[in-house]
Enzyme design. Structure first.
Site, short mmCIF file in Angstrom:
data_model
loop_
_atom_site.label_atom_id
_atom_site.label_comp_id
_atom_site.label_asym_id
_atom_site.label_seq_id
_atom_site.Cartn_x
_atom_site.Cartn_y
_atom_site.Cartn_z
N HIS A 99 0.66 -8.57 -1.00
CA HIS A 99 -0.02 -8.76 -2.30
C HIS A 99 0.71 -8.03 -3.44
O HIS A 99 0.34 -6.95 -3.87
CB HIS A 99 -1.51 -8.43 -2.26
N HIS A 110 0.85 -1.19 0.00
CA HIS A 110 0.00 0.00 0.00
C HIS A 110 0.89 1.24 0.00
O HIS A 110 0.79 2.11 0.86
CB HIS A 110 -0.95 -0.02 1.19
N HIS A 139 -7.18 -10.16 -9.10
CA HIS A 139 -6.21 -9.18 -8.63
C HIS A 139 -5.01 -9.01 -9.56
O HIS A 139 -4.46 -7.91 -9.69
CB HIS A 139 -5.70 -9.55 -7.24
N ASP A 143 -5.92 -12.96 1.17
CA ASP A 143 -6.49 -11.63 1.44
C ASP A 143 -8.01 -11.77 1.62
O ASP A 143 -8.79 -10.92 1.20
CB ASP A 143 -6.17 -10.66 0.30
N ARG A 149 11.03 3.74 -16.80
CA ARG A 149 11.93 4.73 -16.22
C ARG A 149 11.88 4.78 -14.70
O ARG A 149 12.58 5.60 -14.08
CB ARG A 149 11.60 6.12 -16.79
#
Length: 375
Positions: free
Chosen positions: A208, A187, A243, A266, A219
């Site tokens: 995850h 996250h 996902h 999850d 880049r």
């Protein structure tokens, strides 16, 4: 007590006609032999129980909504039907009071020896707002002494914390790691440099992979690039085909190998229940088939179980069965540093195993030598 398995995967290799002897919830020996009348016959493929390091809920219960012992018991029972014999109940970003209740519930579960509970995973609250997913913005915050003290508690078993390294210093990561906390990165919108620095500070996992993290681009390697580059890092992967793209899954497995890639669910409360709708933090999470979303179509956890993750990995990703089973058992066991008790069927290990059909559905689950599920 003795069990006879015609087919067995011990975590390393496949064997035939194996006698498992257990005493005091531990495996005394696994050796080739012939069954006698007193042995319990295990019909199917016997393999180490699955270890899931990211479980938000199950059996109709979400840990955040009801952070208590009864919820943990319900979650564990629900996931046992899909082969999970060890799990980290996972708390999504929340306030300190809820975090404390969750910790107290896990401590009580460990004291009461609730089957399957090995610790706790705090997914947040020290995350990146641009990559928050369904984590409530109102609870995302800098780390404080109160959270540090909570994470360092010694009565919680395995403690895993997912954080964004651009918002938590390397010194804090080192402090947590020195206290025995497993640090996962996720996250996060961190640069590759920030991510590599966090790994050097002691972070060992990624939550995850691909989802809710800065991507690999031409880049800017981002968090995904760092995760794939560093051989020592473990990566969780949600193989529900919602996902992560199948080819991206295959790339992750090729880069990380079965030694560092962990299958995770999850899972939300929907798993192991008939629940189709759930309210969390004012958001309505709805299930359509195997997909959980909030309004607007954003993914909101998963309805995945470990047995399905294994089937998807073998059938749709063309991954060999032995490697897939390792990603579901011995590899996550090593990540949480329980490699001497979990994830293998050998002398001295916990008597945690499951029995699978030829098409990889669970028919029996054993924890500590006790059958906790049977079809």
């Amino acid at each position: 007590m003795r069990y006879f398995a015609q087919r067995l995967f011990d975590g390393l290799v496949f064997k035939s006609n194996q006698i498992i002897t257990i005493k005091n919830q531990k495996i005394v020996s696994v050796e080739q032999g012939t069954a006698d009348e007193a042995d319990t016959l295990l019909s199917g493929l016997v393999t180490p129980g699955f270890v899931d390091v990211q479980v938000n809920g199950g059996g109709g219960k979400l840990f955040n909504n009801e952070p208590n012992l009864a919820t943990l018991e319900t979650m564990s029972r629900a996931h046992q039907t899909f082969g999970t014999t060890a799990m980290l109940p996972t708390l999504i970003t929340d306030n300190l009071a809820t975090m404390t209740l969750a910790a107290d519930a896990v401590a009580l579960a460990l004291t009461n020896k609730i089957p399957g509970i090995i610790g706790i995973h705090f997914e947040g609250p020290h995350l990146s707002s641009p990559k928050k997913g369904i984590h409530p913005e109102s609870h995302i915050r800098p780390i404080s002494e109160k959270e540090l003290a909570l994470f360092k508690r010694k009565d919680l078993g395995v403690v895993c914390v997912t954080l964004a390294p651009e918002n938590v210093s390397c010194d804090v990561i080192k402090e947590l790691v020195s206290s025995g906390v497993k640090i996962c990165l996720g996250h996060s919108n961190a640069s590759v440099e920030q991510t590599l620095a966090a790994i050097d500070a002691g972070a060992t996992g990624f939550t995850h992979l691909y989802n809710a993290m800065s991507p690999l681009t031409s880049r800017a390697a981002g968090m995904v690039g760092a995760a794939l580059l560093r051989d020592e890092a473990y990566c969780g992967l949600i193989v529900d085909h919602e996902h992560v793209d199948k080819v991206s899954c295959q790339l992750a497995i090729k880069c990380k190998t079965s030694k560092k890639l962990m299958l995770v669910t999850d899972a939300m409360s929907h798993v192991g229940s008939n629940q189709t709708s759930l309210t969390f933090a004012g958001m309505e999470i709805s299930r359509t088939g195997n997909k959980l979303t909030i309004e607007g179509g954003r993914l909101a956890g998963s309805a995945l179980d470990m047995a399905t993750a294994v089937r998807n990995t073998v059938t749709n990703l063309d991954t060999p069965l032995d490697q897939t089973l390792q990603m579901a058992s011995s590899t996550p066991a090593k990540f949480v540093e329980l490699q001497n008790t979990k994830g293998q069927l050998s002398e001295g290990y916990d008597a945690d195993w499951i029995v699978l059909t030829d098409d990889l559905h669970v028919t029996q689950t054993y924890i500590g030598g006790k059958q906790v599920f049977s079809v």
